[in-house]
Design an enzyme around this catalytic site. Structure first.
Site, PDB file in Angstrom:
ATOM      1  CB  VAL A   1     -15.365 -47.498 -27.367  1.00 20.06           C
ATOM      2  CG1 VAL A   1     -14.160 -46.936 -28.121  1.00 20.06           C
ATOM      3  CG2 VAL A   1     -15.135 -47.376 -25.859  1.00 20.06           C
ATOM      4  CG  HIS A   2     -20.616 -45.795 -30.702  1.00 18.80           C
ATOM      5  ND1 HIS A   2     -21.125 -47.076 -30.805  1.00 18.80           N
ATOM      6  CD2 HIS A   2     -21.428 -45.135 -29.842  1.00 18.80           C
ATOM      7  CE1 HIS A   2     -22.195 -47.185 -30.043  1.00 18.80           C
ATOM      8  NE2 HIS A   2     -22.404 -46.029 -29.449  1.00 18.80           N
ATOM      9  CG  ASP A   3     -17.519 -42.542 -34.650  1.00 20.36           C
ATOM     10  OD1 ASP A   3     -18.292 -43.490 -34.911  1.00 20.36           O
ATOM     11  OD2 ASP A   3     -17.820 -41.352 -34.831  1.00 20.36           O
TER      12      ASP A   3
END
Length: 321
Positions: free
Chosen positions: A242-244
């Site tokens: 779950v990056h951005d």
């Protein structure tokens, strides 16, 4: 309390997930999408931002940013991760709307000056637009509420890099701009791989988004097929980190994250280019190019289940509207 944000983004797959999260949650007022090279080239990324605005009736502005780093040679779009069109290769209709005529850095300056103390900058791509805005108008540092960055890796939980052994992609794409942003006299919170690799959208979770979030859930499922295939082939996992969206989650609920304070510098050349380093102790050194820099926040822990719940709840409510 609603937070007004300008979201500086290189619209690929996880960017779209973050953009729609920001639009969905009532605690955020999305003022603009300012685009930057990174996951896609600047023309493709701007097209993708306009596509999202038109398809989902977003009320924000879309503003085209710069197409190259400040100094280093461009490293190229992340086609292997996001596909040639940035959205997993799904069919994208050409938008009928157009971007704001100003360059992104000027839009940032104008908007911040018009609403002093009210605007948070959230950057989930290379930091060139932010560095240009600061270089052109350093006085905005006193007018911005906070700068929230998805980028960097500081070695917590052994997370050190994703495009080199010691560099995260957004910082590696333009390390000079990152060093400018991290050392400018504004408050920065860095949400990097130390926490984004601790939260995981499983393939089952994304199936749930599809099944419960209406058209927006189907769209996220569609674009994620290419992305999840990359993760499966590269890392052997069924899902994606779950990056951005983690940067958006921080803006909505900072209590989800544990922060560590201290000045941050970026390696700008050599084999460790893009490496982010934080000095978080008071130890004195004869030579110390951190000591006179502003202390910034680095996220080192996350309540991952609460983050997943927040995302699903926001998108389910949005999909039902």
């Amino acid at each position: 309390m609603t937070t007004k944000i300008i979201l500086d983004t290189d619209p690929g797959i996880d960017d779209a997930m973050a953009i729609l999260f920001a639009e969905a949650n009532p605690n955020i007022e999305l003022l603009a999408l300012t685009t930057i090279f990174g996951n896609a080239d600047i023309e493709t990324g701007t097209r993708n931002a306009l596509y999202l605005k038109e398809r989902f009736n977003l009320q924000c502005d879309v503003v085209k940013g710069t197409d190259k780093p400040l100094y280093r040679e461009p490293v190229g779009a992340s086609v292997a991760v996001h596909s040639e069109n940035g959205f997993g290769g799904i069919a994208i209709e050409t938008p009928t709307i157009t971007a704001d005529p100003r360059p992104a850095f000027q839009y940032i300056i104008d908007t911040v000056k018009a609403s002093p103390g009210d605007v948070t900058l959230v950057a989930v791509g290379p930091l060139t637009n932010l560095a240009l805005a600061y270089n052109h108008a350093p006085e905005i540092a006193e007018l911005i509420k906070e700068v929230v960055i998805m980028g960097g890796a500081f070695g917590t939980h052994e997370h050190t890099g994703n495009v080199t052994p010691f560099a995260e992609a957004n910082i590696h794409d333009d390390p000079h701009s990152a060093d400018i942003v991290f050392t400018a006299p504004w408050q920065v919170t860095i949400v990097g791989l130390d926490v984004t690799h601790e939260a995981f959208f499983s393939s089952d979770y994304i199936d749930t988004l599809r099944d419960t979030c209406g058209e927006v859930g189907q769209f996220m499922w569609d674009i994620s097929r290419f992305y999840l295939n990359f993760y499966k082939e590269r890392m052997g996992v069924n899902g994606c980190f779950v990056h951005d969206p983690s940067a958006i989650a921080y803006v909505i609920d900072p209590s989800l994250f544990t922060l560590r304070k201290g000045p941050v510098r970026v390696v700008c050349d050599g084999p460790a280019v893009g490496h982010t380093l934080q000095k978080y102790t008071d130890t004195k050194h004869k030579t110390d190019e951190w000591s006179d820099m502003p202390a910034q926040n680095v996220a080192i822990k996350v309540n991952d289940q609460a983050l997943l719940d927040l995302y699903l709840d926001s998108m389910t409510s949005y999909g039902a509207e």
